[in-house]
Enzyme design. Structure first.
Site, PDB file in Angstrom:
ATOM      1  N   LEU A  81     -16.395   8.201  27.269  1.00 15.46           N
ATOM      2  CA  LEU A  81     -16.070   8.931  28.496  1.00 15.46           C
ATOM      3  C   LEU A  81     -17.287   9.753  28.896  1.00 15.46           C
ATOM      4  O   LEU A  81     -17.735  10.587  28.129  1.00 15.46           O
ATOM      5  CB  LEU A  81     -14.927   9.884  28.149  1.00 15.46           C
ATOM      6  CG  LEU A  81     -13.994  10.387  29.231  1.00 15.46           C
ATOM      7  CD1 LEU A  81     -13.208   9.244  29.835  1.00 15.46           C
ATOM      8  CD2 LEU A  81     -13.032  11.413  28.628  1.00 15.46           C
ATOM      9  N   HIS A  82     -17.843   9.483  30.072  1.00 12.04           N
ATOM     10  CA  HIS A  82     -18.977  10.324  30.473  1.00 12.04           C
ATOM     11  C   HIS A  82     -19.178  10.399  31.976  1.00 12.04           C
ATOM     12  O   HIS A  82     -20.067  11.122  32.444  1.00 12.04           O
ATOM     13  CB  HIS A  82     -20.266   9.824  29.827  1.00 12.04           C
ATOM     14  CG  HIS A  82     -20.812   8.578  30.463  1.00 12.04           C
ATOM     15  ND1 HIS A  82     -20.282   7.337  30.224  1.00 12.04           N
ATOM     16  CD2 HIS A  82     -21.820   8.398  31.339  1.00 12.04           C
ATOM     17  CE1 HIS A  82     -20.950   6.439  30.934  1.00 12.04           C
ATOM     18  NE2 HIS A  82     -21.883   7.045  31.622  1.00 12.04           N
ATOM     19  N   ARG A  83     -18.382   9.652  32.777  1.00  6.46           N
ATOM     20  CA  ARG A  83     -18.590   9.677  34.240  1.00  6.46           C
ATOM     21  C   ARG A  83     -18.378  11.088  34.761  1.00  6.46           C
ATOM     22  O   ARG A  83     -17.349  11.720  34.440  1.00  6.46           O
ATOM     23  CB  ARG A  83     -17.571   8.789  34.950  1.00  6.46           C
ATOM     24  CG  ARG A  83     -17.707   7.358  34.703  1.00  6.46           C
ATOM     25  CD  ARG A  83     -18.565   6.659  35.727  1.00  6.46           C
ATOM     26  NE  ARG A  83     -19.120   5.503  35.075  1.00  6.46           N
ATOM     27  CZ  ARG A  83     -20.411   5.244  34.919  1.00  6.46           C
ATOM     28  NH1 ARG A  83     -21.309   6.036  35.423  1.00  6.46           N
ATOM     29  NH2 ARG A  83     -20.809   4.178  34.297  1.00  6.46           N
TER      30      ARG A  83
END
Ligand code: UD1
Length: 375
Positions: free
Chosen positions: A210-212
């Site tokens: 998860l990094h957006r």
């Protein structure tokens, strides 16, 4: 002798340039290359470890542009790359993917009248809130050669007015890298990898990335996703290598992931591949991982409302579930019942895309011995 300047700056670029560098080295005389590292990612765990593991030679130049706002980061890369281009005599600049380094170097090269080749061209999420979508559109607007991973991207480029004979559906260099590294991993002793300990401990597990910015920068959204992950983890422990952006925001917003979501630092390519290839399911907002899971047939639940890589849904194992906890839970339940999509590997995702790219570059750059491909 012609020289290709290959640009890489951020983590997802490194796996894409590795097979291109291998293919250029293997192609013999005529094409030389230089590796330009913009320094967009700089920590060892986001950068150096990939060069070592993926067998990429050290960059010929590194700009150390580092983090910052989009404008600052892009501007720093542009200034440094302009100076580099003025002295480098590159015959072509090759950019990959959709990060700020891709955009910055494409613009600079084009204004210096150096032809630009874009690898992974034509992908469109149609979501202009996504910085990468802007990078894709602008880079494609000014590139000269388009190397494409899936048929939908060919359609996008033709609709945007690109000449048919400049668009090459070559498959996916990231899958070249994946298959190469998977074979290397199969020959390695699993005991040498720290992620084998996690696998032994949890046996049946899911993997999360998860990094957006759209998922992790807004506290309410990140809280909702964290709640969905805590729920999902009741059914299956989830191992979560945490990106620096997400780590900072989880801490800043005081969000707890619960005991069955197991955070780790960002992992090297091999450590991570060793982990996710045997996962029951991968939950992610990464573009690359949607494709890699499709290539190896691992079920994937995408934590975004859209994907610029539709072939992973149409043909692969990917389900786009968004960030609504109920939809994520439904998608997970289907996988756990054994009703996940079986999926197939898309056309030309066969490990030979970089060879195709290099063959086309030879034809384009060495016109005497390699006549142009007909339309
Ligand atoms: C960038 C790319 C994104 C890609 C992602 C993979 C753009 C617009 N975004 O996003 O497409 O999917 O890389 O990681 O180019 N940081 C570190 N160490 C590093 C690099 C970054 O700690 O080596 C931290 C910094 O605090 C930085 C933050 O992570 O501010 C975000 O990094 P940044 O490069 O701005 O964007 P990413 O979210 O990584």
């Amino acid at each position: 002798m012609k020289t290709v300047a290959i640009v890489a700056g951020a983590r997802p670029n490194f796996m894409k340039i590795a097979p291109i560098v291998r293919a250029l080295r293997a192609c013999g005389n005529g094409l030389a290359f230089k590796i330009v590292h913009t320094g967009q990612h700089y920590d060892r765990e986001m950068n150096g470890v990939f060069f070592e593991e993926l067998g990429i030679p050290p960059p010929d130049v590194c700009f150390e542009s580092g983090s910052g706002s989009h404008a600052r980061q892009t501007a720093k890369i542009m200034l440094a790359f302009e100076d580099y281009c003025l002295g480098c005599r590159a015959d072509l600049v090759l950019v990959v993917g959709d990060v700020n380094s891709t955009l910055a170097c494409a613009i600079v090269a084009k204004k210096q009248r150096i032809p630009v080749a874009h690898v992974e061209a034509g992908l469109r999420s149609n979501d202009m809130a996504m910085p990468e979508e802007i990078n894709r559109i602008v880079t494609d607007a000014i590139s000269d050669l388009f190397f494409v991973t899936e048929p939908g991207a060919v359609g996008n480029l033709l609709r945007e007015g690109k000449a048919r004979d400049r668009v090459f559906h070559v498959g996916h260099v990231m899958v070249d890298n994946l298959l190469y590294q998977r074979d290397k991993l199969a020959r390695a002793d699993p005991a040498t990898l720290a992620s084998s300990l996690l696998k032994a401990r949890y046996r049946r597990y899911g993997v999360v990335t998860l990094h957006r910015p759209s998922n992790v920068d807004d506290p309410a959204t990140l809280r909702r996703i964290a709640g969905a992950l805590r729920n999902a983890a009741r059914q299956l422990p989830l191992i979560f290598p945490v990106h620096p952006r997400s780590r900072a925001n989880l801490r800043k917003f005081g969000i707890d992931l619960g005991a069955r979501v197991v955070p780790t630092p960002p992992l090297s390519y091999m450590e991570f591949l060793n982990l996710w290839k045997d996962a029951v399911v991968v939950l992610t907002d990464s573009g690359g991982l949607q494709e890699e899971t499709t290539a190896l047939g691992v079920p994937c639940i995408t934590l975004r409302e859209n994907t610029e890589r539709p072939v992973t849904v149409e043909e692969g194992t990917n389900v786009v579930a968004g960030t609504d906890p109920a939809r994520i839970e439904q998608a997970l339940a289907r996988v756990l019942r054994g009703e996940g999509k079986p999926g197939a590997r898309p056309h030309l995702w066969d490990g030979r895309s970089a060879e195709r790219i290099v063959e086309i570059l030879r034809r384009e750059l060495l016109p005497v011995s390699y006549p142009r491909i007909a339309a």
